[in-house]
Design an enzyme around this catalytic site. Structure first.
Site, PDB file in Angstrom:
ATOM      1  N   GLU A 207      15.860  22.507  73.791  1.00  0.00           N
ATOM      2  CA  GLU A 207      15.710  22.399  72.206  1.00  0.00           C
ATOM      3  C   GLU A 207      16.223  21.099  71.317  1.00  0.00           C
ATOM      4  O   GLU A 207      16.283  20.548  70.994  1.00  0.00           O
ATOM      5  CB  GLU A 207      16.691  23.408  71.859  1.00  0.00           C
TER       6      GLU A 207
ATOM      7  N   HIS B 212      18.662  36.834  67.904  1.00  0.00           N
ATOM      8  CA  HIS B 212      17.706  36.606  67.671  1.00  0.00           C
ATOM      9  C   HIS B 212      18.006  36.950  66.046  1.00  0.00           C
ATOM     10  O   HIS B 212      17.310  37.415  65.396  1.00  0.00           O
ATOM     11  CB  HIS B 212      16.624  37.011  67.820  1.00  0.00           C
TER      12      HIS B 212
END
Lengths: 324, 412
Positions: free
Chosen positions: A60, A127
């Protein structure tokens, strides 16, 4: 006009912007061949090719860093976080590098960092996050969190065209559940403007993203009891449209903030402070808030349901507030 | 064999190293006069790395310095006054007092990206610069530096790996000065050559004597050429030594005296000067002329810096956001046909093709069926394995193989 899901609205915005402007590129994990974990970029690789739809390793910081570097030569990259939870892996890159560049050395970074956020889909603690406030607290970033397909498309286009780094949160609960007729072709929704979704005179409910829909459902219920709630959809969290909130509260004299983010440090606290500064004399009761618990997002359905705000919790708070 | 350097290149390298050191000497004086607001970091003894590497770049190329790469900035064309004013937090400095040290950049003219204090972040950023340059057809190379210390950050590895997957025209100079603040390199990285880390990412690397400016330049030139031709990214490890402490406040008493002495004898400027004198590329008269030129320049630059005002206090509030076209006109410069990256020409079948699939070799020499064959083919090694486990290993490997084979059969 066609019925379009929230997800298709995102897809349309990216497709149209990439078609309109060759400086727009998409970079992220599995965005190319697979078309994104939620299929928001399906078909983009086939149309725009490897140089513009870039599949990356699971890195990321590298995704955000590379997007930033690309923007220095005049590109407008969209960096996708497969789930917005993973944005914290790039936290330093975003908050120290990307956010500070314009202030410190006059270097604008026109990038969009977007991804699926939010709970209610049993995604569990990694999530389901709503990490928007880390970034609202970082000067130099803009933060968008829309609630409707129309806004999702128009705001994503505005974000891509903005000269600043914009964080764009997409509530995954809404992806396939919310459909709306949206106009064909190009339009933008201005960043930094809230929308009044329902007019009312007894109290103001300020919300955004998935909780905006919960707030509207609650407002319908309240109307049956004779309580007319005004519902404001923030749409953009940074810059915050405090004028719209203040104007509404001056009319209703009561404010309830509903957000899916956890309570402490959530935007409700900021709104409370703004109202104290700008509309203290107009308040007939305390600012109330319905938020998620101050815990990680739990996995098991009864736990998650308990953790999240819902219509009943909003109704309970609104009824209490209406008594003032 | 590398092309020989011209006389002018040798003299330029000398000039910029001398300028680098003189700029920093001036700043030490300013620091002692309390005219430098924050910390002051020294590249004393490391000038050959900054100067030699940046000297290999063309004007259109991009660089991003670290804290000890003032020399690279000077080579790229930054006037010394900007360096002074940055440290003195003046309003005329590139960041107008909002940041100090080498933390400034210039997107439009000099193609410099500003660093931040968190190490390693520049690696993916400069990878992105390199990718955008390639995308727009600029044929540029992007370069940045990292220390031995910074090579342990996560983003170093994320960035280098990503650059490798993209074959980005990017050169990373790993300036191994043997110390990360007070921690010696052996306590940070348990390998002899930090360049070996490049192998893990399929990246070509070089190791060079960082105190030999001609060697640094020649290596960097080769790396930049390779990167420009599409062989990037390239890692260069330049071995050098930090002769001062981490910053001015740090007397670096933790550094053994004999280590300091060893490296002082390998001062890059003295070494290069000796070479120039020996090769008759420079004499005492020419050296004095260079010294005088630098003194005169820096006196002027220093005066300018000292006369620059501090920023007005309320300036602190300005510039967090770009306000649009009135603030920055963001326009990409296309040097290739846009039609190549727009439909219909840009379209591709959305499937992976895995070149050379099945052609790989396992470390034992046998076939390794699941292999991305576009890496270098494994060479069969005849010699025995290292002695410490050499006797056992063949038997072990055979045993392992059979276990795998059984497992595979069982699966079917």
């Amino acid at each position: 006009m066609a019925q379009v899901t929230f997800l298709d609205a995102i897809k349309q915005a990216m497709y149209e912007e990439m078609e309109r402007d060759p400086t727009v590129v998409l970079i992220g994990e599995d965005v190319g061949v697979y078309g994104g974990a939620f299929k928001t970029s399906e078909g983009l690789l086939a149309k725009f090719g490897w140089e513009r739809v870039i599949d990356t390793p699971i890195s990321e910081s590298a995704i955000v860093g590379a997007a930033c570097g690309m923007s220095y030569l005049g590109l407008r990259p969209i960096a996708e976080m497969q789930f917005i939870d993973f944005i914290v892996c790039a936290f330093n890159q975003i908050t120290n590098f990307v956010a500070k560049g314009h202030y410190l050395w006059n270097a604008p970074a026109p990038i969009v960092i977007r991804g699926p956020a939010g709970g209610g889909v049993h995604g569990g603690p990694f999530h389901s996050a709503n990490p928007e406030m880390y970034f609202v607290h970082t000067p130099g970033l803009k933060v968008i969190y829309p609630s409707t397909p129309y806004d999702a498309k128009g705001l994503l286009k505005a974000a891509i065209r903005d000269n600043n780094p914009v964080l764009f949160f997409e509530h995954k609960f809404l992806y396939r559940r919310i459909k709306e007729e949206i106009p064909e072709g190009d339009y933008v929704v201005p960043i930094g403007k809230a929308a009044v979704r329902r007019e009312g005179k007894h109290l103001t409910i300020v919300s955004y993203a998935a909780m905006m829909h919960t707030s509207l459902e609650a407002a319908d219920e309240l109307a049956k009891e004779g309580i007319e709630a005004e519902v404001i959809d923030l749409r953009t969290l940074m810059p915050l449209d405090s004028d719209t909130i203040v104007e509404s509260v001056k009319k209703t004299n009561r404010c309830l903030v509903v957000h899916e983010d956890t309570k402490t440090g959530g935007i409700a606290g900021e709104i409370a402070a703004i109202l104290c500064e700008r509309a203290f004399g107009h308040l007939d009761g305390p600012l109330m808030r319905v938020t998620a618990l101050d815990t990680p997002v739990p996995y098991s359905p009864p736990l998650e349901e308990y953790f999240l705000p819902n219509k009943e919790k909003v109704l309970h708070a609104a009824r209490e507030l209406a008594k003032y | 064999m590398a092309k020989a350097l011209t006389k002018q290149q040798h003299l330029d390298l000398y000039y910029y190293m001398r300028l680098n050191r003189a700029v920093e000497d001036t700043m030490v004086k300013l620091f002692r006069q309390n005219k430098i607001v924050g910390g002051l970091y020294s590249s004393l003894g490391q000038e050959a790395v900054s100067v030699g590497t940046a000297f290999a770049l063309e004007k259109k190329d991009w660089l991003a310095p670290m804290i000890r790469n003032i020399g690279a900035l000077l080579v790229k064309g930054v006037p010394p006054r900007d360096v002074f004013m940055q440290h003195m937090a003046k309003y005329d400095s590139p960041t107008k007092g909002k940041d100090g040290t080498s933390h400034f950049g210039d997107l439009d003219n000099l193609h410099i990206v500003s660093p931040i204090s968190m190490l390693g972040d520049l690696i993916p950023v400069m990878t992105g610069v390199a990718m955008a340059g390639r995308y727009l057809g600029h044929k540029i190379v992007a370069m940045t530096w990292i220390g031995d210390g910074g090579s342990s950050t996560g983003v170093f590895h994320e960035g280098l790996n990503f650059a490798a997957t993209q074959k980005a025209p990017f050169v990373l100079v790993l300036e191994n000065n043997l110390w990360a603040y007070s921690t010696p390199v052996k306590r940070q990285v348990p390998v002899e050559n930090l360049a070996d880390r490049a192998k893990a990412y399929g990246v070509k690397s070089f190791v060079v004597d960082g105190n030999d400016v001609a060697a640094v330049f020649t290596t960097a030139r080769e790396a930049v050429e390779l990167a420009r031709e599409g062989e990037g990214p390239i890692l260069i490890e330049a071995k050098t030594f930090r002769r001062m402490g981490h910053a001015q406040h740090d007397p670096a008493e933790y550094v053994p005296a004999e280590m300091k002495k060893y490296w002082e004898e390998r001062d890059p400027i003295s070494r290069h000067k000796k070479f120039l004198f020996k090769e008759k590329l420079l004499d005492e008269k020419g050296k004095k002329e260079i010294d005088a030129k630098i003194s005169a320049l820096l006196e002027k630059e220093r005066d300018f810096a000292e006369n620059s005002p501090f920023p007005p206090a309320e300036f602190a509030e300005h510039g967090v956001y770009c306000t649009g076209d009135d603030c920055h006109k963001i326009r990409a410069k296309w040097e290739r046909p846009i039609a190549e990256v727009t439909p219909p020409k840009s379209g591709v079948p959305a499937v992976w093709t895995v070149e050379g699939f099945g052609s790989g070799k396992g470390s034992g020499g046998g076939s390794a069926p699941i292999h991305f064959g576009d890496t270098v083919k494994h060479e069969q090694k005849e010699e025995a394995a290292p002695s410490n486990n050499g006797a056992k290993s063949p038997a072990k490997k055979t045993a392992k193989k059979s276990v795998i084979a059984t497992a595979r059969k069982a699966k079917r």
